[in-house]
Design a protein around this motif. Structure first.
Motif, short mmCIF file in Angstrom:
data_model
loop_
_atom_site.label_atom_id
_atom_site.label_comp_id
_atom_site.label_asym_id
_atom_site.label_seq_id
_atom_site.Cartn_x
_atom_site.Cartn_y
_atom_site.Cartn_z
N TYR A 120 0.83 -1.20 0.00
CA TYR A 120 0.00 0.00 0.00
C TYR A 120 0.87 1.25 0.00
CZ TYR A 120 -3.37 -3.44 1.81
OH TYR A 120 -4.15 -4.56 2.01
N ALA A 121 1.95 1.22 0.79
CA ALA A 121 2.84 2.39 0.88
C ALA A 121 3.44 2.71 -0.49
CB ALA A 121 3.94 2.14 1.90
N ALA A 122 3.81 1.65 -1.23
CA ALA A 122 4.37 1.87 -2.56
C ALA A 122 3.35 2.48 -3.51
CB ALA A 122 4.87 0.53 -3.12
N ALA A 123 2.08 2.14 -3.33
CA ALA A 123 1.02 2.69 -4.19
C ALA A 123 0.65 4.12 -3.80
CB ALA A 123 -0.22 1.79 -4.13
N VAL A 124 0.75 4.43 -2.51
CA VAL A 124 0.35 5.75 -2.01
C VAL A 124 1.39 6.82 -2.33
CG1 VAL A 124 -0.11 7.09 0.09
CG2 VAL A 124 -1.18 4.85 -0.22
N ALA A 125 2.66 6.46 -2.29
CA ALA A 125 3.73 7.44 -2.46
C ALA A 125 3.59 8.29 -3.72
CB ALA A 125 5.09 6.75 -2.42
N PRO A 126 3.34 7.69 -4.90
CA PRO A 126 3.20 8.54 -6.10
C PRO A 126 1.95 9.42 -6.07
CG PRO A 126 2.79 6.22 -6.63
CD PRO A 126 3.36 6.26 -5.26
N ILE A 127 0.90 8.99 -5.38
CA ILE A 127 -0.30 9.82 -5.25
C ILE A 127 0.02 11.06 -4.42
CG2 ILE A 127 -2.68 9.92 -4.42
CD1 ILE A 127 -2.78 6.87 -4.79
N ALA A 128 0.75 10.85 -3.34
CA ALA A 128 1.16 11.97 -2.50
C ALA A 128 2.09 12.91 -3.26
CB ALA A 128 1.85 11.46 -1.24
N ALA A 129 3.03 12.34 -4.01
CA ALA A 129 3.97 13.16 -4.78
C ALA A 129 3.24 14.01 -5.81
CB ALA A 129 5.00 12.26 -5.45
N ARG A 130 2.22 13.43 -6.45
CA ARG A 130 1.45 14.17 -7.44
C ARG A 130 0.59 15.25 -6.79
NH1 ARG A 130 -1.16 10.20 -9.19
NH2 ARG A 130 -3.18 10.54 -8.21
N THR A 131 -0.08 14.90 -5.69
CA THR A 131 -1.00 15.83 -5.03
C THR A 131 -0.27 17.01 -4.43
OG1 THR A 131 -2.51 14.01 -4.49
CG2 THR A 131 -2.74 16.05 -3.22
N PHE A 132 0.78 16.74 -3.66
CA PHE A 132 1.46 17.81 -2.95
C PHE A 132 2.60 18.42 -3.77
CE2 PHE A 132 -0.70 15.26 0.19
CZ PHE A 132 -1.35 16.23 0.93
N GLY A 133 3.10 17.65 -4.74
CA GLY A 133 4.11 18.20 -5.63
C GLY A 133 3.55 19.30 -6.51
N ALA A 134 2.23 19.25 -6.75
CA ALA A 134 1.59 20.28 -7.59
C ALA A 134 1.61 21.65 -6.94
CB ALA A 134 0.14 19.86 -7.88
N LEU A 135 1.93 21.71 -5.64
CA LEU A 135 1.94 22.99 -4.94
C LEU A 135 3.26 23.74 -5.13
CD1 LEU A 135 0.40 21.82 -1.54
CD2 LEU A 135 -0.79 22.66 -3.58
N ALA A 136 4.28 23.03 -5.59
CA ALA A 136 5.60 23.65 -5.74
C ALA A 136 5.53 24.82 -6.72
CB ALA A 136 6.61 22.62 -6.24
N GLY A 137 6.20 25.88 -6.37
CA GLY A 137 6.26 27.04 -7.24
C GLY A 137 5.19 28.07 -6.99
N ARG A 138 4.16 27.71 -6.22
CA ARG A 138 3.14 28.70 -5.88
C ARG A 138 3.64 29.60 -4.76
NH1 ARG A 138 -2.66 25.47 -5.66
NH2 ARG A 138 -2.30 24.08 -7.44
N ALA A 139 3.07 30.77 -4.69
CA ALA A 139 3.46 31.69 -3.62
C ALA A 139 2.72 31.38 -2.32
CB ALA A 139 3.18 33.13 -4.03
N GLU A 140 1.39 31.17 -2.42
CA GLU A 140 0.57 30.89 -1.24
C GLU A 140 -0.39 29.76 -1.57
OE1 GLU A 140 -1.91 34.53 -1.05
OE2 GLU A 140 -0.11 35.52 -0.34
N VAL A 141 -0.72 29.00 -0.53
CA VAL A 141 -1.62 27.86 -0.70
C VAL A 141 -2.47 27.73 0.57
CG1 VAL A 141 -1.78 25.35 -0.90
CG2 VAL A 141 -0.05 26.58 -2.21
N GLU A 142 -3.74 27.40 0.38
CA GLU A 142 -4.56 26.99 1.52
C GLU A 142 -4.59 25.47 1.47
OE1 GLU A 142 -6.59 25.44 3.91
OE2 GLU A 142 -8.07 25.54 2.29
N LEU A 143 -3.87 24.83 2.37
CA LEU A 143 -3.58 23.41 2.24
C LEU A 143 -4.80 22.50 2.37
CD1 LEU A 143 -0.21 23.00 4.20
CD2 LEU A 143 -0.60 22.63 1.77
#
Length: 390
Positions: A100-123
């Motif tokens: 499960y951990a192996a399957a979840v890791a790329p989902i987390a990387a995609r979800t939270f990686g999309a925030l990179a480069g933004r100035a502000e975020v409401e998490l």
């Protein structure tokens, strides 16, 4: 008695630690006190809360036996509970959890990686709130297009569960439960004839191995995981992130040493207490620290207060990554949260991805945080918004 207007559960605060700290102070004066807002006596000291959680014969969860959770682990005791627990232990084994951990890791990387480069975020709304549903869809092998409908069903059911006496929520909640059950049952029947390496396949095989398979039993188990772990996971992620953001020195240590992620999650579950407490039904006349509890009455085991009990957690007000001892956030005893391994996997992956892609993450100094009981309309302690600078 605490009048409803004076209840700590009716207040908002800029820190997630305020609720537990306030209730623990009350507990130092008296171990049990009736709270009008919660409509039950609050059990406030760690020793008493832990003892009651272990004593399921006296402090029962059987009141869950009606409604959508009637076939879930939380509603069962004795032999029936032990048998179903064995099934769950199979699909949350160490080997299965690694997958499960192996399957979840790329989902987390995609979800939270999309925030990179933004100035502000409401998490919360921009990332955290949708993440657990995406994880479940992926682990169960469900098409992505169910996402919005699945979220709507779960939210409607959880609103009903949180306020079971509100007639305006009962009919929509029951209808959503029927629709979600029908959809899930179709997945279960289809999965039994497949051999996929995912959570649903593990659940089906676990029930078969214990000689307990039926489409209804597997469906009830899947729904229990979804309803029991969806909003709890959202608030556990919010608690972990807000705890670290409000304690920058600890955030810096975790950023430098990812081996501290587990410690940060555990201490956040204590300090920020998303599981503020749990109701239990007294099955026989008993007492808690000298306070009589008649058979048939409800009590509220106040985990938030227990987490700030100095007898159990010295220097309780301080967020410490080196704290020893376990928290009560996942419960204790026979009804310890069966989904805890998956929740930990999800939060670990999310925190790791966020720190990897947003190294400058910090609170927005111009924003005012607000933590309260009943956040997002559920019986959790947390926040609707977590504004940060990336």
């Amino acid at each position: 008695m605490i009048p409803a207007a004076d209840s700590a559960f009716a207040r908002r605060s800029g820190s997630p630690a305020t609720l537990g700290s306030t209730l623990a102070e009350l507990g130092r004066q008296q171990p049990v006190v009736f709270d009008e807002l919660m409509n039950a006596p609050l059990v406030l000291r760690h020793h008493d809360v832990a003892a009651a959680l272990r004593d399921t014969a006296t402090f029962s969860t059987r009141f869950y036996g009606m409604g959508p959770m009637s076939q879930a682990l939380i509603a069962l005791d004795g032999v029936d509970h032990q048998r179903l627990r064995r099934v769950h232990n199979r699909f949350f084994s160490a080997a299965a959890s690694t997958g499960y951990a192996a399957a979840v890791a790329p989902i987390a990387a995609r979800t939270f990686g999309a925030l990179a480069g933004r100035a502000e975020v409401e998490l919360v709304e921009q990332a955290i709130a949708r993440y657990p549903m995406e994880v479940f869809l992926a682990l169960l092998g469900v098409p992505d297009e169910l996402g919005d409908q699945g979220l709507a069903w779960v939210r409607t059911i959880m609103m009903w569960l949180g306020s079971p006496m509100d007639p305006t929520l009962a009919e929509p909640g029951l209808q959503a439960h029927v629709q979600l059950s029908d959809y899930t049952s179709q997945l279960v029947r289809r999965e039994r004839h497949g051999d996929r390496d995912n959570l649903l396949g593990e659940i089906v095989r676990a029930f078969e191995a214990e000689g307990a398979y039926s489409p209804e039993a597997v469906t009830a188990s899947v729904l229990g995981l979804l309803l029991g772990g969806f909003e709890t996971t959202i608030q556990l992620m919010s608690a972990t992130l807000s705890s670290l953001l409000l304690n920058p020195a600890a955030l810096g240590r975790v950023r430098a040493d990812r081996g501290l992620v587990d410690a940060a999650i555990d201490e956040a579950f204590r300090w920020a207490n998303p599981t503020a407490g749990l109701y239990r039904l007294a099955t026989r006349d008993t007492d808690v620290s000298g306070t009589a509890v008649p058979a048939g009455s409800m009590v509220y085991l106040c985990i938030a207060a227990a987490h700030f009990d100095e007898q159990a957690y010295p220097d309780a007000e301080t967020f410490r990554l080196d704290r020893r001892g376990t928290h009560l956030g996942f419960g204790l005893g026979p009804h310890y949260c069966v989904g805890a391994p998956l929740a930990r996997i999800e939060v670990t992956a999310a925190l790791t991805a966020l720190l990897d892609t947003c190294p400058g993450l910090r609170l927005d100094p111009g924003a005012q945080l607000s933590f309260h009981y009943g956040a997002r309309g559920f019986v959790q302690h947390g926040t609707e918004a977590l504004p940060v600078l990336v």
